[in-house]
Design a protein around this motif. Structure first.
Motif, short mmCIF file in Angstrom:
data_model
loop_
_atom_site.label_atom_id
_atom_site.label_comp_id
_atom_site.label_asym_id
_atom_site.label_seq_id
_atom_site.Cartn_x
_atom_site.Cartn_y
_atom_site.Cartn_z
N GLU A 1 50.59 28.98 -49.16
CA GLU A 1 50.03 27.75 -49.74
C GLU A 1 50.62 27.51 -51.13
O GLU A 1 50.96 26.37 -51.47
CB GLU A 1 48.51 27.86 -49.82
N TRP A 2 50.73 28.56 -51.92
CA TRP A 2 51.31 28.42 -53.26
C TRP A 2 52.76 27.96 -53.18
O TRP A 2 53.17 27.07 -53.94
CB TRP A 2 51.22 29.75 -54.00
N GLU B 1 59.10 16.47 -55.61
CA GLU B 1 58.66 15.16 -56.08
C GLU B 1 59.21 14.87 -57.48
O GLU B 1 59.63 13.74 -57.77
CB GLU B 1 57.13 15.11 -56.10
N ASN C 1 50.25 31.19 -62.17
CA ASN C 1 49.76 30.49 -60.99
C ASN C 1 50.66 29.28 -60.74
O ASN C 1 51.59 29.02 -61.51
CB ASN C 1 48.31 30.09 -61.19
N PRO C 2 50.45 28.54 -59.67
CA PRO C 2 51.31 27.38 -59.41
C PRO C 2 51.35 26.37 -60.55
O PRO C 2 52.41 25.81 -60.85
CB PRO C 2 50.70 26.77 -58.14
N ASP C 3 50.23 26.13 -61.21
CA ASP C 3 50.22 25.17 -62.33
C ASP C 3 51.21 25.60 -63.42
O ASP C 3 51.97 24.78 -63.94
CB ASP C 3 48.82 25.06 -62.94
N GLY D 1 56.85 21.53 -53.06
CA GLY D 1 56.55 20.11 -52.94
C GLY D 1 56.52 19.41 -54.29
O GLY D 1 57.09 18.32 -54.45
N ALA D 2 55.88 20.03 -55.27
CA ALA D 2 55.76 19.42 -56.60
C ALA D 2 57.13 19.30 -57.27
O ALA D 2 57.43 18.27 -57.90
CB ALA D 2 54.82 20.24 -57.47
N ILE E 1 54.98 25.44 -62.03
CA ILE E 1 55.45 24.05 -61.91
C ILE E 1 55.74 23.47 -63.28
O ILE E 1 56.77 22.81 -63.49
CB ILE E 1 54.41 23.21 -61.15
N LYS F 1 54.28 26.31 -50.77
CA LYS F 1 54.32 24.91 -50.32
C LYS F 1 54.04 23.97 -51.49
O LYS F 1 54.73 22.96 -51.67
CB LYS F 1 53.28 24.67 -49.22
N ARG F 2 53.04 24.32 -52.27
CA ARG F 2 52.67 23.46 -53.39
C ARG F 2 53.77 23.40 -54.45
O ARG F 2 54.12 22.32 -54.95
CB ARG F 2 51.38 23.98 -54.02
N ILE F 3 54.34 24.54 -54.79
CA ILE F 3 55.39 24.58 -55.81
C ILE F 3 56.62 23.82 -55.35
O ILE F 3 57.16 22.97 -56.07
CB ILE F 3 55.75 26.04 -56.16
#
Length: 318
Positions: A53-54, A64, A24-26, A60-61, A29, A56-58
């Protein structure tokens, strides 16, 4: 042939393999921040709209992280595409990944020229997993950039050939990017994969027993408590030969030592069957997994073992 730039400068020459349901994204990442390639199957994002959505989250993280740690940027990530004709989501998932310019695509269960062309259009690379040299040739002929040799002992849909045999046959004709999968769960095994001709190690089962993995606590603990003898290799549950934990097979009401010789007539990749959800997969390398830990700690352990093994060999004069 040197590795493509995207696969260079990893902390450790490792790809975290895409784990059905578990990745998963967690997890991705954490793997990338730790300095190895993280990956997940596109089919894990359900419904299909969740894939965007996944991503975008990956992205973005990791962006950062890179802004805060320019001296230690994150490794790239990969998305696994099941390109078999039985996957009705493939084209929608591929379109989403093209939109987000996913850097690495891992293709499985068939090789498709149109998939490779779509990824190459925006500058991505494709690694295709194979269980034989013959399948590897077909994948490269259809435009894959590199191969993942899935040898005996791997989790999921494992092959049957010794890693020594599989790597040497592929290297006889292919000098491009090559990863090895199959019972790799220590830093020494990562170095051994390189010694026999692979560029990278492909590690899955060890990452199931991490804090970030999307697996039940009982699944993680079963990985910790089990060893190579606790793996059964069968096509009974999904229609494709795969490696499963015997204790989970027993929990589901089956005798792992007396399964029928023939499995399902057709391949099931839906994730709605007992396979993968209730009957848990793992590879033969799990004997090296002794506790559940954060991804960062696992990668640090692998890195220390890798460096110690290399120093030991260099020190021995071999």
């Amino acid at each position: 042939m040197p590795l493509p730039p995207i696969l260079r400068n990893l902390r450790l020459p490792v790809i975290g393999s895409p784990l059905f349901i578990v990745s998963n994204p967690d997890l991705v990442i954490a793997q990338c921040k730790a300095g190895i390639v993280g990956s997940f199957p596109a089919l894990n994002a359900r419904p299909q709209s969740v894939l965007a959505e996944w991503l975008k989250r990956i992205i973005g993280a990791l962006g950062e992280h890179d802004a805060k740690h320019p001296q230690r940027p994150a490794a790239p990530f990969a998305v696994n595409q099941i390109v078999h004709r039985s996957n009705p989501r493939l084209m929608d998932d591929l379109e989403t990944c093209v939109k987000f310019k996913v850097p690495i695509t891992i293709s499985s269960l068939g090789a498709r020229e149109e998939v490779n062309a779509a990824v190459h259009f925006y500058g991505g690379i494709v690694l295709h997993d194979v269980i034989s040299s013959a399948f590897g040739r077909k994948a490269i002929e259809k435009g894959a950039d590199g191969l993942i040799a899935v040898a005996a002992g791997a989790g999921g849909h494992a092959g049957t050939l010794s890693p020594f045999a599989l790597i040497q046959e592929i290297r006889a004709w292919f000098d491009g990017p090559l990863a090895l999968s199959g019972a790799i769960a220590t830093g020494g095994a990562v170095l051994a994969a390189q010694a026999m001709g692979a560029d990278l190690a492909y590690i899955g089962s060890a990452f199931i027993a991490t804090d970030e993995a999307n697996a039940r606590d009982a699944y993680k603990q079963m990985i910790v408590e089990s060893g190579a003898a606790d793996i059964v290799y069968t096509d009974y549950f999904s229609g494709v030969l795969g490696s499963y934990l015997k204790p989970s097979v027993r929990q589901a009401g089956y005798d792992p030592d007396a399964l029928p010789a023939e499995g399902k007539a057709t391949m099931d990749i839906s994730g709605d069957s007992k396979a993968w959800r209730d009957i848990w997969s793992a590879g033969q390398g799990i004997g090296a997994v002794r506790q559940v830990m954060p991804v960062a700690d696992l990668v640090a352990r692998l890195d220390a073992e890798y460096r110690a093994a290399r120093a030991r060999l260099l020190g021995s004069g071999t």
